[in-house]
Design a protein around this motif. Structure first.
Motif, PDB file in Angstrom:
ATOM      1  N   GLY A 497       1.333  -0.943   0.145  1.00  0.00           N
ATOM      2  CA  GLY A 497       0.352   0.164   0.047  1.00  0.00           C
ATOM      3  C   GLY A 497       0.868   1.336   0.107  1.00  0.00           C
ATOM      4  N   GLU A 498       0.692   2.473   0.229  1.00  0.00           N
ATOM      5  CA  GLU A 498       1.011   3.821   0.409  1.00  0.00           C
ATOM      6  C   GLU A 498       2.489   3.680   1.404  1.00  0.00           C
ATOM      7  OE1 GLU A 498       0.403   8.468   1.972  1.00  0.00           O
ATOM      8  OE2 GLU A 498      -1.566   7.324   1.531  1.00  0.00           O
ATOM      9  N   LEU A 499       3.471   3.805   0.900  1.00  0.00           N
ATOM     10  CA  LEU A 499       4.925   4.598   1.683  1.00  0.00           C
ATOM     11  C   LEU A 499       3.986   5.361   2.623  1.00  0.00           C
ATOM     12  CD1 LEU A 499       7.242   2.877   2.642  1.00  0.00           C
ATOM     13  CD2 LEU A 499       8.199   4.728   0.702  1.00  0.00           C
ATOM     14  N   GLU A 500       4.442   5.424   3.673  1.00  0.00           N
ATOM     15  CA  GLU A 500       3.761   7.156   4.496  1.00  0.00           C
ATOM     16  C   GLU A 500       4.931   7.565   5.606  1.00  0.00           C
ATOM     17  OE1 GLU A 500       1.090   5.507   7.258  1.00  0.00           O
ATOM     18  OE2 GLU A 500      -0.189   5.812   6.088  1.00  0.00           O
ATOM     19  N   ARG A 501       5.172   8.578   4.951  1.00  0.00           N
ATOM     20  CA  ARG A 501       6.813   8.854   5.487  1.00  0.00           C
ATOM     21  C   ARG A 501       6.211  10.167   7.200  1.00  0.00           C
ATOM     22  NH1 ARG A 501      10.172  14.462   3.285  1.00  0.00           N
ATOM     23  NH2 ARG A 501      11.498  14.210   4.352  1.00  0.00           N
ATOM     24  N   VAL A 502       7.251   9.023   8.460  1.00  0.00           N
ATOM     25  CA  VAL A 502       6.760   9.096   9.414  1.00  0.00           C
ATOM     26  C   VAL A 502       8.066  10.443  10.129  1.00  0.00           C
ATOM     27  CG1 VAL A 502       6.685   8.345  11.631  1.00  0.00           C
ATOM     28  CG2 VAL A 502       6.295   6.973   9.695  1.00  0.00           C
ATOM     29  N   THR A 503       8.703  10.510   9.792  1.00  0.00           N
ATOM     30  CA  THR A 503       9.224  12.079  10.831  1.00  0.00           C
ATOM     31  C   THR A 503      10.035  12.490   9.117  1.00  0.00           C
ATOM     32  OG1 THR A 503      12.383  10.752   9.842  1.00  0.00           O
ATOM     33  CG2 THR A 503      10.451  10.159  12.035  1.00  0.00           C
ATOM     34  N   SER A 526      22.883  16.377  11.284  1.00  0.00           N
ATOM     35  CA  SER A 526      22.627  17.682  10.169  1.00  0.00           C
ATOM     36  C   SER A 526      23.961  18.098  10.066  1.00  0.00           C
ATOM     37  CB  SER A 526      21.636  19.470  10.951  1.00  0.00           C
ATOM     38  OG  SER A 526      22.240  19.960  11.569  1.00  0.00           O
ATOM     39  N   SER A 527      24.174  18.900   8.581  1.00  0.00           N
ATOM     40  CA  SER A 527      25.506  19.369   8.477  1.00  0.00           C
ATOM     41  C   SER A 527      26.352  19.603   9.564  1.00  0.00           C
ATOM     42  CB  SER A 527      25.139  20.174   7.269  1.00  0.00           C
ATOM     43  OG  SER A 527      24.883  19.864   6.044  1.00  0.00           O
ATOM     44  N   TYR A 528      25.894  20.279  10.144  1.00  0.00           N
ATOM     45  CA  TYR A 528      26.750  20.484  12.075  1.00  0.00           C
ATOM     46  C   TYR A 528      26.800  19.982  13.025  1.00  0.00           C
ATOM     47  CZ  TYR A 528      29.263  22.940   8.178  1.00  0.00           C
ATOM     48  OH  TYR A 528      30.016  23.531   6.792  1.00  0.00           O
ATOM     49  N   VAL A 529      25.582  19.758  13.042  1.00  0.00           N
ATOM     50  CA  VAL A 529      24.609  18.709  14.376  1.00  0.00           C
ATOM     51  C   VAL A 529      25.390  17.732  14.709  1.00  0.00           C
ATOM     52  CG1 VAL A 529      23.393  19.088  15.881  1.00  0.00           C
ATOM     53  CG2 VAL A 529      23.312  20.774  14.293  1.00  0.00           C
ATOM     54  N   PRO A 530      26.120  17.006  15.287  1.00  0.00           N
ATOM     55  CA  PRO A 530      26.249  15.546  15.067  1.00  0.00           C
ATOM     56  C   PRO A 530      25.056  14.662  15.711  1.00  0.00           C
ATOM     57  CG  PRO A 530      27.564  16.538  16.945  1.00  0.00           C
ATOM     58  CD  PRO A 530      26.847  17.494  16.289  1.00  0.00           C
ATOM     59  N   ALA A 531      25.043  13.167  15.935  1.00  0.00           N
ATOM     60  CA  ALA A 531      24.128  12.428  16.397  1.00  0.00           C
ATOM     61  C   ALA A 531      23.507  12.714  17.171  1.00  0.00           C
ATOM     62  CB  ALA A 531      24.607  11.222  15.978  1.00  0.00           C
ATOM     63  N   GLN A 532      22.003  13.135  17.637  1.00  0.00           N
ATOM     64  CA  GLN A 532      21.476  13.318  18.884  1.00  0.00           C
ATOM     65  C   GLN A 532      20.001  12.386  18.622  1.00  0.00           C
ATOM     66  OE1 GLN A 532      23.292  15.624  20.995  1.00  0.00           O
ATOM     67  NE2 GLN A 532      24.304  16.362  19.390  1.00  0.00           N
ATOM     68  N   VAL A 533      19.229  12.144  19.867  1.00  0.00           N
ATOM     69  CA  VAL A 533      18.169  11.432  19.984  1.00  0.00           C
ATOM     70  C   VAL A 533      17.019  11.931  20.168  1.00  0.00           C
ATOM     71  CG1 VAL A 533      18.556  10.666  22.576  1.00  0.00           C
ATOM     72  CG2 VAL A 533      17.266   9.305  20.926  1.00  0.00           C
ATOM     73  N   ALA A 534      16.199  11.550  19.144  1.00  0.00           N
ATOM     74  CA  ALA A 534      14.385  12.152  20.253  1.00  0.00           C
ATOM     75  C   ALA A 534      13.815  10.550  20.670  1.00  0.00           C
ATOM     76  CB  ALA A 534      14.798  13.387  18.664  1.00  0.00           C
ATOM     77  N   VAL A 535      12.595  10.865  20.644  1.00  0.00           N
ATOM     78  CA  VAL A 535      10.832  10.270  20.941  1.00  0.00           C
ATOM     79  C   VAL A 535      10.401  10.917  20.166  1.00  0.00           C
ATOM     80  CG1 VAL A 535      12.409   8.823  22.793  1.00  0.00           C
ATOM     81  CG2 VAL A 535      10.500  10.721  23.120  1.00  0.00           C
ATOM     82  N   ALA A 536       9.440  10.243  19.480  1.00  0.00           N
ATOM     83  CA  ALA A 536       8.229  10.218  18.877  1.00  0.00           C
ATOM     84  C   ALA A 536       7.319   9.152  18.414  1.00  0.00           C
ATOM     85  CB  ALA A 536       8.867  10.644  17.299  1.00  0.00           C
ATOM     86  N   ALA A 537       5.707   9.859  18.531  1.00  0.00           N
ATOM     87  CA  ALA A 537       4.802   8.325  18.414  1.00  0.00           C
ATOM     88  C   ALA A 537       5.549   8.114  16.660  1.00  0.00           C
ATOM     89  CB  ALA A 537       3.734   9.495  17.608  1.00  0.00           C
ATOM     90  N   ALA A 538       4.875   6.461  16.875  1.00  0.00           N
ATOM     91  CA  ALA A 538       4.675   6.100  15.428  1.00  0.00           C
ATOM     92  C   ALA A 538       4.150   6.203  14.310  1.00  0.00           C
ATOM     93  CB  ALA A 538       5.395   4.611  15.610  1.00  0.00           C
ATOM     94  N   GLU A 539       3.760   6.929  14.676  1.00  0.00           N
ATOM     95  CA  GLU A 539       3.000   7.402  13.212  1.00  0.00           C
ATOM     96  C   GLU A 539       3.254   8.767  12.177  1.00  0.00           C
ATOM     97  OE1 GLU A 539      -0.965  10.094  16.187  1.00  0.00           O
ATOM     98  OE2 GLU A 539      -0.620   6.930  15.798  1.00  0.00           O
ATOM     99  N   PRO A 540       2.948   8.371  11.134  1.00  0.00           N
ATOM    100  CA  PRO A 540       3.067  10.474  10.370  1.00  0.00           C
ATOM    101  C   PRO A 540       2.507  11.737  10.977  1.00  0.00           C
ATOM    102  CG  PRO A 540       1.550   8.788   9.064  1.00  0.00           C
ATOM    103  CD  PRO A 540       1.982   8.175  10.468  1.00  0.00           C
ATOM    104  N   GLY A 541       3.427  12.403  10.795  1.00  0.00           N
ATOM    105  CA  GLY A 541       3.023  13.936  11.762  1.00  0.00           C
ATOM    106  C   GLY A 541       3.676  14.002  13.010  1.00  0.00           C
ATOM    107  N   ALA A 542       3.996  13.168  13.267  1.00  0.00           N
ATOM    108  CA  ALA A 542       3.688  13.393  14.933  1.00  0.00           C
ATOM    109  C   ALA A 542       5.177  14.032  14.964  1.00  0.00           C
ATOM    110  CB  ALA A 542       4.147  11.799  15.745  1.00  0.00           C
ATOM    111  N   ALA A 543       4.977  15.356  16.147  1.00  0.00           N
ATOM    112  CA  ALA A 543       6.174  15.951  16.345  1.00  0.00           C
ATOM    113  C   ALA A 543       7.124  15.382  17.782  1.00  0.00           C
ATOM    114  CB  ALA A 543       5.356  17.135  17.535  1.00  0.00           C
TER     115      ALA A 543
END
Length: 819
Positions: A497-503, A526-543
């Motif tokens: 089915g549809e491929l849904e973007r989550v992040t 990002s280009s000048y920010v080394p790896a950081q960790v975040a949590v988010a709901a496992a669904e599209p559009g979650a902040a």
């Protein structure tokens, strides 16, 4: 919601761009502690209420384990006392998801999810691995070496589940002629023998029928080596991967260390060169633990295993030898004997031979990677790869007939990718899922044993790291759908089915689903920010909720130049060549600028992306170059990761040729779009990038006036087997490919200024690679080249003073020859 997601990360980007001061060469090459360590290896607690991750201490090689309480956001370092109750990574849950097993410090632990009660299953000197639950959930199975053990949860007792010995069965020894004669002569000896056999039969009956006793070992012969073992969750079968014990690993050289603590020169073994011996072929043995039977799983029926994919390559090389007048040894013996020998040889060659194979294992602890059991243990899939690198099979096992049934064959006239080999079972235990490049791009497929494969994802993008949700409804995966350089988490239903973007980070590196499948831990940069960790709901559009920012104040205060991602038109392919472009802040199109091309390493690596680069020092160096009036281009030439199968395999049997065409296209782009002076162009790179710097300086001296080749491969026949044989076959079979791909063959083309820099204890690209080229350049009477050796550096430099010395030399090279 997507706007909120982007905005939440915008604060990090804003801080990264705060303009106060530019970087110096000393600071760019300093120990990266001044930047702030990246977050590593995030994983969930078993109850899903906390997140663990590793972080390197400042001015120390120690990496602490951190635990973030998601309820209050409190981040604490797990001290020795707290470690006793900590969860480990890669926890395995039972089918009801009420218990989890994991390994910590080499021991197995069991956690009850509801109560949080922790039980230590093992406390032994040896390292246990591969914990899993039995199909009925009543026990935990785990491996120590090649042997498997089982922990009965209710009884609290551990014991062997399957023991395997690469030895002859001591009981299977048959009496020789003399012993048989003795038994025929003496009735007392016959009686003693019969009594022993009766006692053994009685003991075996009790051992087999009494579940409280340890099982007897399986003896599989003393002519094999055990490479891996895997136990079925239902405990009925054990799969054993073996290789010949006497297999010759090939000759290796000696690496010389000159600066040592002892004060004396010291040596260590080097790796074996490509083609000096192929990897040992592997075989499969299926053990029926209940019936105590062992049967070999034959590989001869795999589709295409009798093919000769290298026939045309072999014939091309033989033809060239004849054209060059290669000496043909006279045949020995009489004319009739020669004729008979020819007939016998032809008959032998005409017989179809099964190609040698290896199991695609994870390599670290000897098991698991190429073997996938269904949760109930009723289904087994094995991933098999031809040693000639042209085929990959996924086969299931018919336990009743002890036979393999091919479910999928991926074949490639160039080579099978070493990435994108994930596979496994859906929750039904009867449907396989796997990644495949068969359509030109890595995509996700599902297939029942008797049905047709169904592509779950489609498109000109790469899919990797698929993770099945705990409820079995979704696949979460990493993909660059938006653009080749932008990676995020997506999801697709197991039925397609549809491929849904989550992040929406565009610089997502890694993710982990929470135990209940409702949240994601996301490692991003990002280009000048080394790896950081975040949590988010496992669904599209979650902040997302950001948990870390490990950058130092000094680093945040720096002024960085954002690289512009550009699509350089290719003169040889329909696809553009994506690149990072750096230009001076006061860029003036009416001026002419010297230009530098950076060439990333590994060949199959992607450096044009929106995450924090592995080449972060080089990125800072590019900032410094623009401050000094250069324009810089960093290209994902053909062979790079992220652009599909055809981009990857363009270099097959011709390394250094398509890539050089792309670099020259980059120079033309700079001349047309960035006011670059085509008479003042240099380049540099390390490892594969060093190899390419040599190819550019030797084969296009009219384009490149100065080059720095760092830790370069100069002759591919001197490199390792695993990497090189994929792309160039072996030097014995395909010398043409090695001749056209090795810089030392083109050394006479050097005209410009060349710097070669190499760690003298490099155990990847050996230092003698550069020494051999140095001698060649001396014999060719070249000038304006130098070799800088670093006595305490391996392939990846780790000491700041060596980094600084190397880049001072690179800067001096460019300033002297391009300004």
């Amino acid at each position: 919601m997507q706007r909120a997601l982007v905005a939440s990360f915008a604060t990090l980007l804003t801080l990264a761009a705060a303009s106060t001061r530019a970087v110096t060469l000393d600071q760019a090459m300093a120990d990266p502690d001044w930047i702030g360590s990246p977050v590593q290896q995030p994983y969930w607690s078993v109850d899903g209420r906390s997140l663990y991750y590793r972080l390197k201490r400042n001015a120390s090689p120690v990496r602490d384990l951190h635990r973030v309480d998601l309820a209050d956001g409190r981040d604490t370092v797990v001290d020795p006392a707290a470690m006793a109750n900590a969860d480990g990574p890669d926890a395995r849950f039972d089918r009801s998801r009420s218990r989890a097993a994991f390994v910590r410090n080499g021991d197995v632990f069991l956690r009850d999810v509801a109560s949080g009660r922790l039980t230590q299953v093992t406390r032994t000197p040896q390292a246990e691995a591969s914990p899993q639950f039995s199909a009925d959930g009543r026990s935990v199975q785990y491996r120590a070496g090649a042997d498997w053990f089982v922990y009965d949860i209710a009884a609290g007792v551990s014991g062997p589940a399957a023991l395997v010995r690469a030895e002859k069965d001591p009981e299977a020894k048959k009496p020789d002629d003399l012993a048989q004669q003795q038994l025929r002569y003496f009735s007392t000896l016959r009686k003693l023998k019969a009594d022993r056999e009766a006692q053994k039969k009685h003991a075996d009956e009790f051992t087999g029928g009494d579940p409280t006793r340890a099982p007897l070992p399986f003896y599989i012969g003393d002519d094999v080596k055990i490479e891996a073992t895997s136990l079925a969750p239902d405990g009925r079968h054990l799969l054993v991967v073996t290789s010949p014990k006497s297999y010759d690993a090939g000759r290796s050289g000696k690496l010389q260390r000159f600066v040592t603590e002892s004060g004396y020169e010291e040596q260590e073994d080097e790796r074996t060169r490509v083609g000096r011996n192929d990897p040992a072929p592997q075989s499969l043995l299926l053990l029926d633990l209940g019936a105590r039977k062992q049967e070999a799983l034959a590989l001869e029926d795999l589709p295409g295993i009798h093919d000769d994919p290298l026939k045309a390559v072999r014939e091309e090389n033989e033809k060239l030898k004849r054209e060059r007048g290669a000496e043909v040894k006279p045949e020995a013996g009489s004319p009739d004997k020669k004729k008979d020998a020819k007939k016998a040889e032809k008959k032998k060659n005409d017989e179809p031979k099964a190609r040698a194979v290896r199991i695609v294992a994870d390599g670290e602890d000897g098991g698991g990677g190429g073997i996938a059991w269904s949760e109930d243990g009723a289904s087994l899939a094995i991933q098999i790869r031809a040693i000639d690198n042209k085929d990959r099979w996924i086969a299931t096992v018919d336990f009743d007939r002890a036979k393999l049934t091919a479910q999928h064959r991926l074949t490639d006239p160039a080579w099978i990718n070493w990435d994108f080999n994930d596979f496994g079972w859906l929750k039904d235990g009867r449907t396989l899922w796997y990644l495949s490049e068969e359509g030109g791009w890595s995509q996700l497929y599902a297939k029942t044993a008797s049905g047709k494969a169904n592509a779950l994802t489609h498109g000109r993008f790469e899919v990797s790291a698929p993770a099945l949700s705990p409820d079995g409804r979704w696949f979460y995966l990493r993909a660059n759908v938006e653009a080749p350089y932008a990676y995020d988490v997506y999801r697709v239903a197991v039925g397609g089915g549809e491929l849904e973007r989550v992040t929406a980070y565009k610089g997502m590196q890694q993710f982990a689903l929470s135990p209940d499948g409702r949240q994601l831990a996301v490692l991003h940069s990002s280009s000048y920010v080394p790896a950081q960790v975040a949590v988010a709901a496992a669904e599209p559009g979650a902040a997302p909720r950001e948990l870390t920012d490990t950058r130092t104040a000094d680093y945040k205060a720096m002024s960085w130049l954002a690289p512009e991602i550009v699509a350089v038109p290719s003169s040889h392919t329909k696809q553009p060549i994506y690149a990072k472009f750096y230009k001076p802040r006061d860029f003036d199109a009416s001026k002419k600028y010297p230009a530098v091309l950076f060439v990333h390493g590994a060949g199959y690596l992607q450096n044009v992306h929106l995450g924090f680069p592995a080449y972060f020092r080089e990125q800072m160096f590019h900032n410094l170059l623009t401050e000094r009036g250069y324009v810089v281009l960093d290209m994902d030439y053909r062979a790079s990761e992220g652009y599909g199968r055809d981009w990857r395999t363009a270099i097959y049997r011709q390394m250094g040729h398509p890539e050089l065409e792309d670099l020259i296209d980059g120079v033309h782009w700079l001349e047309k779009n960035a006011s670059a002076d085509p008479q003042r162009v240099g380049l540099y790179g390390g490892s594969y990038g060093g190899f390419m710097a040599l190819m550019a300086m030797f084969r296009a001296p009219e384009v490149f006036k100065a080059g720095a080749a760092l830790r370069p491969v100069t002759d591919w026949a001197q490199y390792n087997h695993e990497y090189t044989s994929n792309i160039l076959n072996t030097p014995q079979l395909d010398p043409i490919a090695y001749e056209r791909s090795s810089p030392i063959e083109f050394a006479d083309g050097l005209r410009g200024a060349l710097l070669i820099a190499h760690g003298m204890i490099d155990d990847n690209v050996l230092f003698e690679d550069s020494v051999r080229l140095y001698q060649k350049l001396i014999e060719l009477k070249k000038d304006n080249f130098e070799l800088a050796g670093y006595p305490l550096e391996r392939h990846g430099f780790v000491h700041a003073d060596a980094w600084l010395d190397e880049y001072k030399r690179i800067l001096k090279l460019f300033e002297a020859n391009l300004k």
